[in-house]
Design a protein around this motif. Sequence first.
Motif, PDB file in Angstrom:
ATOM      1  N   ALA A  85       0.858  -1.189   0.000  1.00 22.80           N
ATOM      2  CA  ALA A  85       0.000   0.000   0.000  1.00 22.80           C
ATOM      3  C   ALA A  85       0.893   1.237   0.000  1.00 22.80           C
ATOM      4  O   ALA A  85       1.790   1.364   0.830  1.00 22.80           O
ATOM      5  CB  ALA A  85      -0.913  -0.001   1.223  1.00 22.80           C
ATOM      6  N   LYS A  86       0.629   2.137  -0.942  1.00 22.36           N
ATOM      7  CA  LYS A  86       1.443   3.350  -1.060  1.00 22.36           C
ATOM      8  C   LYS A  86       0.680   4.544  -0.504  1.00 22.36           C
ATOM      9  O   LYS A  86      -0.515   4.690  -0.724  1.00 22.36           O
ATOM     10  CB  LYS A  86       1.783   3.599  -2.530  1.00 22.36           C
ATOM     11  CG  LYS A  86       2.646   4.845  -2.752  1.00 22.36           C
ATOM     12  CD  LYS A  86       2.923   5.038  -4.238  1.00 22.36           C
ATOM     13  CE  LYS A  86       3.695   6.300  -4.502  1.00 22.36           C
ATOM     14  NZ  LYS A  86       3.919   6.515  -5.953  1.00 22.36           N
ATOM     15  N   THR A  87       1.406   5.391   0.215  1.00 23.56           N
ATOM     16  CA  THR A  87       0.855   6.669   0.670  1.00 23.56           C
ATOM     17  C   THR A  87       1.852   7.763   0.294  1.00 23.56           C
ATOM     18  O   THR A  87       3.044   7.496   0.134  1.00 23.56           O
ATOM     19  CB  THR A  87       0.627   6.701   2.199  1.00 23.56           C
ATOM     20  OG1 THR A  87       1.884   6.573   2.858  1.00 23.56           O
ATOM     21  CG2 THR A  87      -0.308   5.587   2.640  1.00 23.56           C
ATOM     22  N   THR A  88       1.350   8.970   0.154  1.00 27.45           N
ATOM     23  CA  THR A  88       2.238  10.109  -0.126  1.00 27.45           C
ATOM     24  C   THR A  88       1.929  11.225   0.861  1.00 27.45           C
ATOM     25  O   THR A  88       0.813  11.362   1.349  1.00 27.45           O
ATOM     26  CB  THR A  88       2.042  10.631  -1.569  1.00 27.45           C
ATOM     27  OG1 THR A  88       0.676  10.979  -1.768  1.00 27.45           O
ATOM     28  CG2 THR A  88       2.458   9.588  -2.599  1.00 27.45           C
ATOM     29  N   ASP A  89       2.961  12.010   1.145  1.00 32.97           N
ATOM     30  CA  ASP A  89       2.831  13.163   2.041  1.00 32.97           C
ATOM     31  C   ASP A  89       3.435  14.353   1.302  1.00 32.97           C
ATOM     32  O   ASP A  89       4.656  14.485   1.203  1.00 32.97           O
ATOM     33  CB  ASP A  89       3.580  12.877   3.348  1.00 32.97           C
ATOM     34  CG  ASP A  89       3.410  13.992   4.367  1.00 32.97           C
ATOM     35  OD1 ASP A  89       3.114  15.138   3.956  1.00 32.97           O
ATOM     36  OD2 ASP A  89       3.595  13.713   5.562  1.00 32.97           O
ATOM     37  N   ARG A  96       5.615   6.603   0.738  1.00 31.20           N
ATOM     38  CA  ARG A  96       5.852   5.414   1.565  1.00 31.20           C
ATOM     39  C   ARG A  96       5.165   4.212   0.915  1.00 31.20           C
ATOM     40  O   ARG A  96       4.079   4.339   0.383  1.00 31.20           O
ATOM     41  CB  ARG A  96       5.264   5.598   2.965  1.00 31.20           C
ATOM     42  CG  ARG A  96       5.858   6.709   3.771  1.00 31.20           C
ATOM     43  CD  ARG A  96       5.185   6.770   5.147  1.00 31.20           C
ATOM     44  NE  ARG A  96       5.588   7.924   5.873  1.00 31.20           N
ATOM     45  CZ  ARG A  96       4.919   9.090   5.876  1.00 31.20           C
ATOM     46  NH1 ARG A  96       3.818   9.227   5.184  1.00 31.20           N
ATOM     47  NH2 ARG A  96       5.363  10.108   6.590  1.00 31.20           N
ATOM     48  N   ASP A 126       3.405   0.146  11.133  1.00 33.45           N
ATOM     49  CA  ASP A 126       2.583   0.799  10.120  1.00 33.45           C
ATOM     50  C   ASP A 126       2.486   2.310  10.295  1.00 33.45           C
ATOM     51  O   ASP A 126       1.706   2.970   9.631  1.00 33.45           O
ATOM     52  CB  ASP A 126       1.188   0.180  10.085  1.00 33.45           C
ATOM     53  CG  ASP A 126       0.515   0.199  11.438  1.00 33.45           C
ATOM     54  OD1 ASP A 126       1.049   0.834  12.365  1.00 33.45           O
ATOM     55  OD2 ASP A 126      -0.554  -0.424  11.552  1.00 33.45           O
ATOM     56  N   CYS A 152       7.595  -0.311   6.590  1.00 32.99           N
ATOM     57  CA  CYS A 152       7.399   0.879   5.765  1.00 32.99           C
ATOM     58  C   CYS A 152       8.713   1.220   5.076  1.00 32.99           C
ATOM     59  O   CYS A 152       9.747   1.335   5.722  1.00 32.99           O
ATOM     60  CB  CYS A 152       6.944   2.050   6.636  1.00 32.99           C
ATOM     61  SG  CYS A 152       6.855   3.601   5.716  1.00 32.99           S
ATOM     62  N   GLU A 182       2.407  -1.204  -6.241  1.00 32.26           N
ATOM     63  CA  GLU A 182       1.482  -0.509  -5.337  1.00 32.26           C
ATOM     64  C   GLU A 182       0.015  -0.771  -5.655  1.00 32.26           C
ATOM     65  O   GLU A 182      -0.855  -0.548  -4.822  1.00 32.26           O
ATOM     66  CB  GLU A 182       1.748   1.001  -5.399  1.00 32.26           C
ATOM     67  CG  GLU A 182       1.457   1.600  -6.760  1.00 32.26           C
ATOM     68  CD  GLU A 182       1.881   3.045  -6.883  1.00 32.26           C
ATOM     69  OE1 GLU A 182       0.969   3.898  -6.894  1.00 32.26           O
ATOM     70  OE2 GLU A 182       3.087   3.332  -6.953  1.00 32.26           O
TER      71      GLU A 182
END
Length: 199
Positions: A85-89, A96, A126, A152, A182
Amino acid sequence: MRAMSVIHWGDVPAWAGAIFAASAAGAAIWTLASQRAQLSEQQQFIGEQRKLMAEQSATLALERAERLAVAKARRLEQARHIEAAKTTDRFARMARLFITNRSSAPITDVHVKFGELAPGWVSEGDSGYVDKDRGNERPHPLPTIGPSRTFCFAAYNDVEVPGGLAVAAFTDDSGVRWQLDEHGNLEEMPSDPTAPLPP
């Protein structure tokens, strides 16, 4: 009465020859008919054998296909339980990729890339943050992710959020190398853990 007792021998050899010739012709005809019947039976037997062999070949092909499908499902069993699972900030200009092992066996040689960019750090859990006091920072490539564990992989860029497709490569418990992106697309890879991830 005397006339009846005289045999004309000239006709007897001709009759004997005719009878012998007729017998030989009859035997030849009977032999030819017998051979034709045998040939017909053999051709029918060969036809039945060919049909049987074709049916057996088809059955063997189906059994082989079933065995291959079962082997493929078995190969995929652990890999299907690995999640990405991809997340962005945008504020932190960070991307991530969370890798979770939901299988009952570890995965090894875990490599991650965000397009062409490798992760700057790896942490367990996580939250996606490195806590040096807790000692959750890990090396990249990551040697092992155990069952029911999440790690992560984070990449940072000074200018913008790292782009590109986030891809993870890992080796399952059977020694098969996999690539997981992803979006959850899973593909088998060459066995060499040092082989580069595709762009």
